[in-house]
Design an enzyme around this catalytic site. Structure first.
Site, PDB file in Angstrom:
ATOM      1  CG  ASP A 201      -2.308   0.502   0.928  1.00 27.28           C
ATOM      2  OD1 ASP A 201      -2.692   0.481  -0.256  1.00 27.28           O
ATOM      3  OD2 ASP A 201      -3.015   0.923   1.857  1.00 27.28           O
ATOM      4  CG  ASP A 242      -7.895   0.506   2.441  1.00 23.84           C
ATOM      5  OD1 ASP A 242      -6.832  -0.117   2.384  1.00 23.84           O
ATOM      6  OD2 ASP A 242      -8.135   1.526   1.754  1.00 23.84           O
TER       7      ASP A 242
END
Length: 341
Positions: A201, A242
């Site tokens: 990420d 997420d």
């Protein structure tokens, strides 16, 4: 279904619909929607038998590499092909996937209102022997067909108008199903996966334009959209990854608590860590007015809160020794022995 689970379902449904009638702060909406989705998915993942399929350490190590390859492939597709063409193909794919996901999400709520034979009697669809699909069998119940009707409606609405509400309903369904169905197997595997995606990420958000570009171009329910009052930026976004990735780790903590017959103590610490990480993401995003890799804050929150709790209780060893795949094997052996006796 217990009262707190039913209340969480109702709160999630109400919060999803709320922006249609009242002004909801997008930051608060992001936090509450994500946390409620994780909460609902975690409790739905608790079942009488352990998951039949669990992720191995090798799969966890490869996951960020496979994810990077898919992300880069999508970036190149949007770069060299018509964005409308790519999104049209993806819409068809997510249309079918959305019907299945939303139907499976609604099924437990619908079952109680339908005749018992509709829930239990399985219908098997076999294709003609002369076709290429002759070896394929599709099994379903009448209840599943009924549950698929709302899914078909929302998918058709999304495909036609791409309305944010249809997008969010499908996105929440995908997230709940992901948390419910996926199993990390052990906390070691979960730590490997989260650590790898933590780096993934950070790299794709901070060091390349790829992640943000794909998120803006990808017109499919892989992200939740939260209406804002800013005409220049009409929606805040949160990727389903997420929610689902840390969510399956939090769900593992809940199943660990259940396996020991104790209150959800480690689930509470992992869930609190997820909430704290998400709040930190929102604070930093608003402070710098720039997109943030949410896992940068969520991963340390989830792992850190859980680790601190188990170290405080002196239960690091049983937590690391927990393995759902072994639990499944032991359960199978017990069943075999009982039949033999």
């Amino acid at each position: 279904m217990k009262n707190h689970e039913r209340l969480a379902n109702l709160a999630l449904a109400g919060l999803t619909l709320a922006p249609l009638v009242v002004k909801v702060d997008p930051n608060l909406n992001v936090i509450l929607t994500a946390c409620l989705t994780v909460y609902v998915g975690c409790y739905r993942s608790v079942k009488p038998t352990p998951p039949s399929e669990t992720m191995s350490n090798e799969h966890a190590m490869r996951f960020p590499l496979v994810g990077s390859a898919m992300l880069l492939s999508l970036f190149l597709l949007f770069k060299f092909l018509s964005k409308d063409l790519v999104n049209a193909v993806l819409t068809c794919y997510f249309f079918v996937l959305g019907i299945a996901a939303l139907g499976a999400t609604l099924l437990p709520e619908i079952k109680g209102f339908l005749p018992k034979p509709w829930n239990d009697n399985i219908i098997t669809l076999r294709f003609p022997h002369s076709s290429y699909l002759s070896a394929l069998e599709v099994e379903f119940t009448k209840s599943q067909i009924i549950a698929a009707i709302p899914g078909t409606f929302f998918c058709a609405w999304y495909a036609k108008q791409k309305h944010w509400l249809a997008n969010n309903i499908l996105g929440v369904a995908f997230s709940i199903q992901g948390i419910e169905m996926l199993s990390l197997g052990s906390f070691k595997t979960g730590a490997i996966l989260l650590a790898g995606l933590f780096v993934y990420d950070i790299f794709w958000v901070f060091f390349t334009p790829v992640m943000v570009s794909v998120a803006k171009s990808f017109d499919a329910p892989i992200k939740l959209l939260f209406p804002t009052a800013d005409s220049a930026r009409p929606f805040s976004m949160l990727g389903l990854g997420d929610i689902v990735i840390p969510g399956i780790f939090v769900a593992l903590a809940l199943r660990f608590d259940v396996s020991r017959g104790k209150d959800s103590q480690y689930f509470k610490s992992a869930f609190l860590g997820y909430t704290a990480g998400l709040v930190a993401t929102i604070i930093v995003m608003n402070w710098f007015q720039a997109a943030q890799p949410a896992l940068l804050y969520i991963v340390p929150g989830v792992i850190g809160f859980l680790a601190a709790h188990c170290i405080w209780n002196g239960e690091v060893k049983p937590l690391l020794a927990f393995d759902e795949s072994k639990s499944k094997a032991e359960e199978t052996d017990e069943d075999t022995n009982k039949k033999a006796d």
